[in-house]
Design an enzyme around this catalytic site. Structure first.
Site, PDB file in Angstrom:
ATOM      1  N   ARG A   1      -0.918  14.405  12.916  1.00  0.00           N
ATOM      2  CA  ARG A   1      -0.215  14.228  11.649  1.00  0.00           C
ATOM      3  C   ARG A   1      -0.106  15.525  10.841  1.00  0.00           C
ATOM      4  O   ARG A   1      -0.746  15.689   9.800  1.00  0.00           O
ATOM      5  CB  ARG A   1      -0.890  13.137  10.813  1.00  0.00           C
ATOM      6  CG  ARG A   1      -0.941  11.834  11.547  1.00  0.00           C
ATOM      7  CD  ARG A   1      -1.509  10.728  10.721  1.00  0.00           C
ATOM      8  NE  ARG A   1      -0.491  10.034   9.967  1.00  0.00           N
ATOM      9  CZ  ARG A   1      -0.730   8.941   9.261  1.00  0.00           C
ATOM     10  NH1 ARG A   1      -1.941   8.471   9.165  1.00  0.00           N
ATOM     11  NH2 ARG A   1       0.225   8.341   8.614  1.00  0.00           N
TER      12      ARG A   1
ATOM     13  N   ARG B   1      -9.136  -0.395   3.987  1.00  0.00           N
ATOM     14  CA  ARG B   1      -8.203   0.570   3.398  1.00  0.00           C
ATOM     15  C   ARG B   1      -6.887  -0.096   3.007  1.00  0.00           C
ATOM     16  O   ARG B   1      -6.201   0.388   2.110  1.00  0.00           O
ATOM     17  CB  ARG B   1      -7.871   1.686   4.405  1.00  0.00           C
ATOM     18  CG  ARG B   1      -8.940   2.726   4.584  1.00  0.00           C
ATOM     19  CD  ARG B   1      -8.426   3.842   5.476  1.00  0.00           C
ATOM     20  NE  ARG B   1      -7.043   4.148   5.111  1.00  0.00           N
ATOM     21  CZ  ARG B   1      -6.074   4.446   5.970  1.00  0.00           C
ATOM     22  NH1 ARG B   1      -6.316   4.516   7.254  1.00  0.00           N
ATOM     23  NH2 ARG B   1      -4.859   4.704   5.556  1.00  0.00           N
TER      24      ARG B   1
ATOM     25  N   LYS C   1       0.829  -1.207   0.000  1.00  0.00           N
ATOM     26  CA  LYS C   1       0.000   0.000   0.000  1.00  0.00           C
ATOM     27  C   LYS C   1       0.864   1.258   0.000  1.00  0.00           C
ATOM     28  O   LYS C   1       0.663   2.165  -0.796  1.00  0.00           O
ATOM     29  CB  LYS C   1      -0.909  -0.014   1.245  1.00  0.00           C
ATOM     30  CG  LYS C   1      -1.532   1.334   1.574  1.00  0.00           C
ATOM     31  CD  LYS C   1      -2.524   1.237   2.717  1.00  0.00           C
ATOM     32  CE  LYS C   1      -2.072   1.758   4.045  1.00  0.00           C
ATOM     33  NZ  LYS C   1      -1.632   3.138   4.125  1.00  0.00           N
ATOM     34  N   ASN C   2       1.836   1.297   0.911  1.00  0.00           N
ATOM     35  CA  ASN C   2       2.602   2.532   1.089  1.00  0.00           C
ATOM     36  C   ASN C   2       3.624   2.773  -0.015  1.00  0.00           C
ATOM     37  O   ASN C   2       4.236   3.837  -0.063  1.00  0.00           O
ATOM     38  CB  ASN C   2       3.286   2.546   2.456  1.00  0.00           C
ATOM     39  CG  ASN C   2       2.281   2.746   3.574  1.00  0.00           C
ATOM     40  OD1 ASN C   2       1.104   3.000   3.323  1.00  0.00           O
ATOM     41  ND2 ASN C   2       2.735   2.624   4.809  1.00  0.00           N
TER      42      ASN C   2
ATOM     43  N   ILE D   1       6.864   7.370  17.039  1.00  0.00           N
ATOM     44  CA  ILE D   1       6.535   7.995  15.744  1.00  0.00           C
ATOM     45  C   ILE D   1       5.238   8.812  15.850  1.00  0.00           C
ATOM     46  O   ILE D   1       5.192   9.954  15.424  1.00  0.00           O
ATOM     47  CB  ILE D   1       6.393   6.941  14.621  1.00  0.00           C
ATOM     48  CG1 ILE D   1       7.632   6.022  14.576  1.00  0.00           C
ATOM     49  CG2 ILE D   1       6.155   7.619  13.273  1.00  0.00           C
ATOM     50  CD1 ILE D   1       8.925   6.681  14.158  1.00  0.00           C
TER      51      ILE D   1
ATOM     52  N   CYS E   1      -6.172  12.199  12.066  1.00  0.00           N
ATOM     53  CA  CYS E   1      -6.810  10.892  12.042  1.00  0.00           C
ATOM     54  C   CYS E   1      -6.639  10.252  13.398  1.00  0.00           C
ATOM     55  O   CYS E   1      -6.077  10.851  14.311  1.00  0.00           O
ATOM     56  CB  CYS E   1      -6.267  10.018  10.933  1.00  0.00           C
ATOM     57  SG  CYS E   1      -4.592   9.515  11.222  1.00  0.00           S
TER      58      CYS E   1
ATOM     59  N   ASP F   1       3.667   0.760  12.129  1.00  0.00           N
ATOM     60  CA  ASP F   1       2.495   0.104  11.534  1.00  0.00           C
ATOM     61  C   ASP F   1       2.347  -1.361  11.965  1.00  0.00           C
ATOM     62  O   ASP F   1       1.361  -2.010  11.612  1.00  0.00           O
ATOM     63  CB  ASP F   1       2.542   0.193  10.005  1.00  0.00           C
ATOM     64  CG  ASP F   1       2.211   1.596   9.506  1.00  0.00           C
ATOM     65  OD1 ASP F   1       1.797   2.434  10.330  1.00  0.00           O
ATOM     66  OD2 ASP F   1       2.360   1.840   8.293  1.00  0.00           O
TER      67      ASP F   1
HETATM   68  C1  UD1 Z   1       3.785   6.938   6.423  1.00  0.00           C
HETATM   69  C2  UD1 Z   1       2.953   5.722   6.174  1.00  0.00           C
HETATM   70  C3  UD1 Z   1       2.299   5.252   7.464  1.00  0.00           C
HETATM   71  C4  UD1 Z   1       3.360   5.043   8.546  1.00  0.00           C
HETATM   72  C5  UD1 Z   1       4.251   6.265   8.684  1.00  0.00           C
HETATM   73  C6  UD1 Z   1       5.430   6.064   9.632  1.00  0.00           C
HETATM   74  C7  UD1 Z   1       2.248   6.003   3.884  1.00  0.00           C
HETATM   75  C8  UD1 Z   1       1.137   6.251   2.937  1.00  0.00           C
HETATM   76  N1  UD1 Z   1       1.939   6.026   5.192  1.00  0.00           N
HETATM   77  O1  UD1 Z   1       2.914   7.962   6.891  1.00  0.00           O
HETATM   78  O2  UD1 Z   1       1.605   4.038   7.207  1.00  0.00           O
HETATM   79  O3  UD1 Z   1       2.741   4.796   9.778  1.00  0.00           O
HETATM   80  O4  UD1 Z   1       4.787   6.637   7.397  1.00  0.00           O
HETATM   81  O5  UD1 Z   1       6.206   4.985   9.213  1.00  0.00           O
HETATM   82  O6  UD1 Z   1       3.364   5.729   3.487  1.00  0.00           O
HETATM   83  N2  UD1 Z   1       5.382  14.845  10.711  1.00  0.00           N
HETATM   84  C9  UD1 Z   1       5.390  16.198  10.972  1.00  0.00           C
HETATM   85  N3  UD1 Z   1       5.268  17.065   9.920  1.00  0.00           N
HETATM   86  C10 UD1 Z   1       5.131  16.631   8.636  1.00  0.00           C
HETATM   87  C11 UD1 Z   1       5.125  15.243   8.363  1.00  0.00           C
HETATM   88  C12 UD1 Z   1       5.244  14.368   9.442  1.00  0.00           C
HETATM   89  O7  UD1 Z   1       5.520  16.625  12.113  1.00  0.00           O
HETATM   90  O8  UD1 Z   1       5.030  17.472   7.717  1.00  0.00           O
HETATM   91  C13 UD1 Z   1       5.509  13.877  11.832  1.00  0.00           C
HETATM   92  C14 UD1 Z   1       4.251  13.026  11.995  1.00  0.00           C
HETATM   93  O9  UD1 Z   1       3.288  13.689  12.759  1.00  0.00           O
HETATM   94  C15 UD1 Z   1       4.790  11.816  12.686  1.00  0.00           C
HETATM   95  C16 UD1 Z   1       6.188  11.669  12.067  1.00  0.00           C
HETATM   96  O10 UD1 Z   1       6.509  12.945  11.517  1.00  0.00           O
HETATM   97  O11 UD1 Z   1       4.937  12.041  14.052  1.00  0.00           O
HETATM   98  C17 UD1 Z   1       6.295  10.599  11.004  1.00  0.00           C
HETATM   99  O12 UD1 Z   1       5.324  10.796  10.013  1.00  0.00           O
HETATM  100  P1  UD1 Z   1       5.567  10.396   8.493  1.00  0.00           P
HETATM  101  O13 UD1 Z   1       6.809   9.586   8.374  1.00  0.00           O
HETATM  102  O14 UD1 Z   1       5.453  11.627   7.671  1.00  0.00           O
HETATM  103  O15 UD1 Z   1       4.308   9.480   8.208  1.00  0.00           O
HETATM  104  P2  UD1 Z   1       3.386   9.468   6.923  1.00  0.00           P
HETATM  105  O16 UD1 Z   1       4.208   9.734   5.711  1.00  0.00           O
HETATM  106  O17 UD1 Z   1       2.192  10.284   7.177  1.00  0.00           O
END
Ligand code: UD1
Length: 424
Positions: free
Chosen positions: A129, A405, A25-26, A335, A124, A313
């Site tokens: 996030r 999903r 998925k990711n 995380i 969510c 995850d």
């Molecule tokens: C992706 C995965 C999700 C997984 C996560 C962590 C996809 C579609 N989803 O989510 O399944 O759980 O990686 O491995 O690939 N953060 C900020 N600012 C930002 C972006 C992120 O503060 O602009 C923080 C988030 O709140 C979180 C951390 O960074 O605490 C990690 O998030 P991130 O790695 O960005 O996760 P996703 O890409 O949303």
């Protein structure tokens, strides 16, 4: 999407057999967004047949791309995407609310057509996030961004310009979004403290097959030399390491023997290491991993970290295993701030779990008993299924649209290895 559907799981069956794992998925989600970067054709094999991918396809179509879906296969289906006529540049709240990953559209659309208006992705169940790393990085590449009336409006005066970007945290989504934006930028972009997940390596491969010049994915510095235009590509999405880990956990918790087929065992190293600590026998083959559960699992401690650390995850599923293990386990979630919601539901089944901030203390119990529970989110829903597989009697799991999903043919795959699970 049927909001009222539920799973009913009868506990006490030992799971045994082989499971074919679908495309990740990711990996599929950013790759589908990246197909917008080119007027050429993108042929994508093993796109998993899950709700998130269906939503992304719907968005691509709405933006003017043509998407043909091939026949269903065990690891997903083949998609043919042609985004030569991308015209509509607005992504509304109906999409972004359902799927946070729609934020991935920003990078490719800014690079290709220089404009996007996208509804602000909501929070969510696993925490707020934020998307500040995405927006700041795009601004550094030369995008103008305004946030008003719940929408993000972004535009590029001429062409994005390569630059040096340092991420405060190795965010998976921000790394991918910025990689996609930088591919068509003028000059070189360097992303430091980049996320190192295998899905990012897969995206790099997809982009380079299209004619992009990206190197370093899998390490914490990624360099992208911008090119003027991209061509066509044929690519197979990597196997889903989280789906695979979840089925290994199902073998482990039921004292069974489950083999996941079509996987990259190395991607599962953090998960298999933890399973071994819990007393599970793990055997790795070429493209397969087998987990043989013990009579009773042993407690262990776990800390989630960016790859190659333990994936967040898989954290809820491990909580289910720990709930029935011998002894006390401690989980530290680094995380996401709010990823212990499933503890409340597991307690309804008889688990003994205390949570405080980013720490959960799981005191293993000898047995769980079936009850009605509700999925707080996708992986959390799988944790409830795992618990239901060993709980006495029947467990009814509500709000399973979360699970749809991310898991292709879940009840078929579970039934084939001996589970008694029904969608009602
Ligand atoms: C992706 C995965 C999700 C997984 C996560 C962590 C996809 C579609 N989803 O989510 O399944 O759980 O990686 O491995 O690939 N953060 C900020 N600012 C930002 C972006 C992120 O503060 O602009 C923080 C988030 O709140 C979180 C951390 O960074 O605490 C990690 O998030 P991130 O790695 O960005 O996760 P996703 O890409 O949303």
């Amino acid at each position: 999407m049927k909001q009222h559907e539920r799973y009913v799981v009868a506990g006490g069956r030992r799971l045994e057999g082989e499971v074919a794992i679908s495309g990740a998925k990711n990996a599929a989600l950013p790759i589908l967004a990246a197909a917008l970067l080119t007027a050429g054709e993108s042929v994508i094999h093993n796109a998993p047949m899950i709700r998130d991918v269906a939503v992304m396809i719907e968005i691509l179509r709405k933006l003017g791309a043509r998407v043909e879906e091939g026949p269903a296969g065990v690891s997903g289906r083949t998609l043919h995407i042609r985004a030569d006529g991308v015209s509509s540049l607005e992504v509304g709240a109906d999409f972004t609310r359902e799927m946070r990953s729609s934020i991935f559209l920003m990078g490719p659309l800014l690079a290709r057509v220089g404009k996007i208006r996208i509804s602000y992705p909501g929070g969510c169940a696993i925490g707020p996030r934020p998307i500040d790393f995405h927006l700041r990085g795009l601004e550094m590449l030369g995008a103008r961004i305004e946030e008003r009336f719940g929408y993000i409006e972004a535009s590029v005066p001429r062409r994005l310009r390569g630059t040096e970007i340092y991420l405060d945290f190795p965010s998976v989504g921000a790394t991918e979004n910025l990689m996609m934006a930088a591919v068509l930028a003028e000059g070189t972009t360097v992303i430091r403290n980049a996320a190192r997940e295998p899905e990012i390596v897969d995206l790099q491969e997809f982009l380079n097959k299209l004619g992009a010049k990206v190197r370093g994915a899998g390490l914490d510095v990624i360099r992208i030399d911008g090119v003027r235009r991209l061509g066509s590509v044929e690519h197979t999405v990597i196997p889903d390491r989280i789906e695979a880990g979840t089925f290994l956990a199902a073998g482990a918790i039921t004292g069974g023997e489950v083999t996941v087929q079509g996987v990259i065992p190395e991607h599962l190293d953090a998960v298999t290491a933890k399973l071994r600590e819990m007393g599970v026998t793990v055997r790795e083959g070429a493209g397969s991993v087998t987990a043989i559960g013990p009579r009773r699992l042993k407690a262990t401690d776990l800390k989630t970290l960016p790859y190659p650390g333990f994936p967040t995850d898989m954290q809820p599923q491990m909580m289910a295993l720990m709930a029935v293990a011998d002894g006390t386990s401690i989980i530290t979630e680094t995380i996401f701030e709010n990823r212990f919601k499933v503890a409340d539901e597991l307690r309804r089944l008889g688990a003994n779990i205390k949570t405080e901030g980013r720490t959960a203390v799981v005191q293993g119990v000898r047995s769980l008993s079936g009850a009605t529970v509700e999925c707080p989110a996708l992986r959390e829903g799988m944790a409830l299924i795992l618990a239901g597989l060993v709980a006495e009697g029947e467990t009814e799991i509500e709000a399973i649209y979360h699970i749809d999903r991310g898991y292709q043919n879940l009840e078929e795959k579970l039934t084939r290895i001996g589970a008694v699970i029904e969608r009602r």
